[in-house]
Structures are given as structure tokens and as C-alpha cells.
Write a protein that holds these residues in place. Structure first.
Motif, PDB file in Angstrom:
ATOM      1  N   VAL A 193       0.841  -1.198   0.000  1.00 51.06           N
ATOM      2  CA  VAL A 193       0.000   0.000   0.000  1.00 51.06           C
ATOM      3  C   VAL A 193       0.878   1.250   0.000  1.00 51.06           C
ATOM      4  O   VAL A 193       0.604   2.216  -0.723  1.00 51.06           O
ATOM      5  CB  VAL A 193      -0.967   0.012   1.212  1.00 51.06           C
ATOM      6  CG1 VAL A 193      -1.632   1.370   1.385  1.00 51.06           C
ATOM      7  CG2 VAL A 193      -2.011  -1.071   1.077  1.00 51.06           C
ATOM      8  N   ASN A 194       1.955   1.225   0.776  1.00 50.58           N
ATOM      9  CA  ASN A 194       2.848   2.388   0.835  1.00 50.58           C
ATOM     10  C   ASN A 194       3.510   2.638  -0.515  1.00 50.58           C
ATOM     11  O   ASN A 194       3.568   3.778  -0.986  1.00 50.58           O
ATOM     12  CB  ASN A 194       3.904   2.195   1.925  1.00 50.58           C
ATOM     13  CG  ASN A 194       3.300   2.174   3.312  1.00 50.58           C
ATOM     14  OD1 ASN A 194       2.121   2.423   3.504  1.00 50.58           O
ATOM     15  ND2 ASN A 194       4.118   1.858   4.297  1.00 50.58           N
ATOM     16  N   GLY A 195       4.021   1.594  -1.151  1.00 50.07           N
ATOM     17  CA  GLY A 195       4.664   1.740  -2.454  1.00 50.07           C
ATOM     18  C   GLY A 195       3.678   2.168  -3.526  1.00 50.07           C
ATOM     19  O   GLY A 195       3.981   3.039  -4.354  1.00 50.07           O
ATOM     20  N   PHE A 196       2.501   1.569  -3.515  1.00 52.10           N
ATOM     21  CA  PHE A 196       1.454   1.939  -4.461  1.00 52.10           C
ATOM     22  C   PHE A 196       1.088   3.412  -4.305  1.00 52.10           C
ATOM     23  O   PHE A 196       0.954   4.147  -5.297  1.00 52.10           O
ATOM     24  CB  PHE A 196       0.227   1.053  -4.251  1.00 52.10           C
ATOM     25  CG  PHE A 196      -0.979   1.492  -5.019  1.00 52.10           C
ATOM     26  CD1 PHE A 196      -1.080   1.260  -6.386  1.00 52.10           C
ATOM     27  CD2 PHE A 196      -2.026   2.131  -4.377  1.00 52.10           C
ATOM     28  CE1 PHE A 196      -2.199   1.667  -7.101  1.00 52.10           C
ATOM     29  CE2 PHE A 196      -3.154   2.541  -5.083  1.00 52.10           C
ATOM     30  CZ  PHE A 196      -3.236   2.313  -6.447  1.00 52.10           C
ATOM     31  N   SER A 197       0.943   3.853  -3.057  1.00 50.53           N
ATOM     32  CA  SER A 197       0.556   5.237  -2.798  1.00 50.53           C
ATOM     33  C   SER A 197       1.603   6.212  -3.319  1.00 50.53           C
ATOM     34  O   SER A 197       1.259   7.237  -3.918  1.00 50.53           O
ATOM     35  CB  SER A 197       0.326   5.461  -1.300  1.00 50.53           C
ATOM     36  OG  SER A 197      -0.744   4.653  -0.847  1.00 50.53           O
ATOM     37  N   GLU A 198       2.854   5.906  -3.112  1.00 51.80           N
ATOM     38  CA  GLU A 198       3.922   6.798  -3.585  1.00 51.80           C
ATOM     39  C   GLU A 198       3.970   6.843  -5.107  1.00 51.80           C
ATOM     40  O   GLU A 198       4.096   7.917  -5.701  1.00 51.80           O
ATOM     41  CB  GLU A 198       5.274   6.376  -3.017  1.00 51.80           C
ATOM     42  CG  GLU A 198       6.453   7.168  -3.549  1.00 51.80           C
ATOM     43  CD  GLU A 198       6.372   8.681  -3.336  1.00 51.80           C
ATOM     44  OE1 GLU A 198       7.119   9.405  -4.045  1.00 51.80           O
ATOM     45  OE2 GLU A 198       5.592   9.167  -2.491  1.00 51.80           O
ATOM     46  N   ALA A 199       3.845   5.702  -5.766  1.00 48.79           N
ATOM     47  CA  ALA A 199       3.849   5.687  -7.234  1.00 48.79           C
ATOM     48  C   ALA A 199       2.632   6.437  -7.778  1.00 48.79           C
ATOM     49  O   ALA A 199       2.758   7.233  -8.725  1.00 48.79           O
ATOM     50  CB  ALA A 199       3.864   4.248  -7.749  1.00 48.79           C
ATOM     51  N   LEU A 200       1.472   6.219  -7.181  1.00 45.51           N
ATOM     52  CA  LEU A 200       0.265   6.898  -7.621  1.00 45.51           C
ATOM     53  C   LEU A 200       0.384   8.405  -7.388  1.00 45.51           C
ATOM     54  O   LEU A 200      -0.037   9.208  -8.229  1.00 45.51           O
ATOM     55  CB  LEU A 200      -0.950   6.326  -6.880  1.00 45.51           C
ATOM     56  CG  LEU A 200      -2.323   6.725  -7.395  1.00 45.51           C
ATOM     57  CD1 LEU A 200      -2.521   6.248  -8.839  1.00 45.51           C
ATOM     58  CD2 LEU A 200      -3.397   6.144  -6.482  1.00 45.51           C
ATOM     59  N   ARG A 201       0.973   8.792  -6.274  1.00 46.02           N
ATOM     60  CA  ARG A 201       1.194  10.219  -5.988  1.00 46.02           C
ATOM     61  C   ARG A 201       1.998  10.862  -7.107  1.00 46.02           C
ATOM     62  O   ARG A 201       1.651  11.930  -7.612  1.00 46.02           O
ATOM     63  CB  ARG A 201       1.916  10.392  -4.652  1.00 46.02           C
ATOM     64  CG  ARG A 201       2.137  11.864  -4.263  1.00 46.02           C
ATOM     65  CD  ARG A 201       3.152  12.002  -3.144  1.00 46.02           C
ATOM     66  NE  ARG A 201       4.496  11.666  -3.580  1.00 46.02           N
ATOM     67  CZ  ARG A 201       5.288  12.470  -4.309  1.00 46.02           C
ATOM     68  NH1 ARG A 201       4.868  13.652  -4.711  1.00 46.02           N
ATOM     69  NH2 ARG A 201       6.501  12.085  -4.645  1.00 46.02           N
ATOM     70  N   GLN A 202       3.069  10.207  -7.512  1.00 48.31           N
ATOM     71  CA  GLN A 202       3.912  10.755  -8.567  1.00 48.31           C
ATOM     72  C   GLN A 202       3.168  10.839  -9.893  1.00 48.31           C
ATOM     73  O   GLN A 202       3.336  11.802 -10.650  1.00 48.31           O
ATOM     74  CB  GLN A 202       5.175   9.917  -8.709  1.00 48.31           C
ATOM     75  CG  GLN A 202       6.096  10.031  -7.511  1.00 48.31           C
ATOM     76  CD  GLN A 202       7.301   9.127  -7.614  1.00 48.31           C
ATOM     77  OE1 GLN A 202       7.757   8.795  -8.703  1.00 48.31           O
ATOM     78  NE2 GLN A 202       7.837   8.728  -6.467  1.00 48.31           N
TER      79      GLN A 202
END
Length: 125
Positions: free
Chosen positions: A40-49
Motif C-alpha cells: 500500500v505504501n509503495g502503491f501510494s507513492e507511485a500513484l502520488r507521482q
């Protein structure tokens, strides 16, 4: 969300994902849970970018020990260990996490709160 950002008076929209402190700190016996929360943390960061240029802010909240039914849905061995570890802690309440969400989505357009790591005051891990 992109259309919402375009039509909203502040010209921004928010995605807030709820993860866990287990997305930062791995512990034996919780490998699958850790896997999902790190994900979830990695997904959130990629989606943020990806969405940042479109004025969609993406945030992740990583709560520590919260007074929920989560522990009651685990196997007995883990449930006993979690209870022993957390019995002396005044656990976060669901409202504490709701307050974090309200802070994120209520922030002005110029502010992007990318992650919130919130633990019970007595939680050491």
C-alpha cells in the motif's frame, strides 16, 4: 478523481490510503500483513507521482495500534502475542485516524501531506 480536481473550487482532489505501521516495521509472524502494508505504501507513492501533475494529491496514513477488531481476526498464537504486547498501551481510537484524514483533505492546495505515521503515545515500535 481527475475530473473532480478540475471541477472542485480548490482545483484539487484527494486519495487517502490507510496502511499501517506494519508498512514500515516488519515483525515475525505477520509476513503477509507486512507484505500488504508495504505494498500500500509503495502503491501510494507511485500513484502520488503519477497524479501530482493532474492536481490529485495522494496520501497514506500509517496508524500504529488502534482499538479495532483486527486482532480478533488472527490466529490464536498471534492474537495472544499482540494482546500481551499492547495491553499496557492506550490504543489510538478510530476517531484519531479520522482526524488525520480530515487534516489531509482539508489542507490548502499548496500543501501536500504525503504520509502520516501516527502511533499511540505509549507505542515503542
Amino acid at each position: 478523481m481527475v475530473r473532480a480536481a478540475e471541477g472542485e473550487p480548490r482545483h484539487t482532489a484527494d486519495v487517502v490510503n490507510i496502511s499501517s505501521s506494519a508498512g514500515r516495521v516488519a515483525r515475525g509472524g505477520t509476513a503477509v500483513y507486512n507484505l500488504t502494508k508495504f505494498g500500500v505504501n509503495g502503491f501510494s507513492e507511485a500513484l502520488r507521482q503519477e497524479l501530482q501533475p493532474l492536481r490529485v494529491r495522494v496520501s497514506v496514513i500509517e496508524p500504529g495500534t488502534v482499538d479495532t477488531e483486527l486482532a480478533s481476526h488472527t490466529r490464536e498464537e498471534l492474537r495472544s502475542r499482540v494482546e500481551a504486547q499492547t495491553q499496557a498501551i492506550e490504543r489510538l481510537q478510530p476517531e484519531d485516524i479520522a482526524d488525520a484524514v480530515a487534516h489531509i483533505v482539508g489542507s490548502p492546495r499548496r500543501v501536500a501531506v504525503n504520509e502520516v505515521f501516527v502511533r499511540a503515545a505509549d507505542q515503542s515500535w
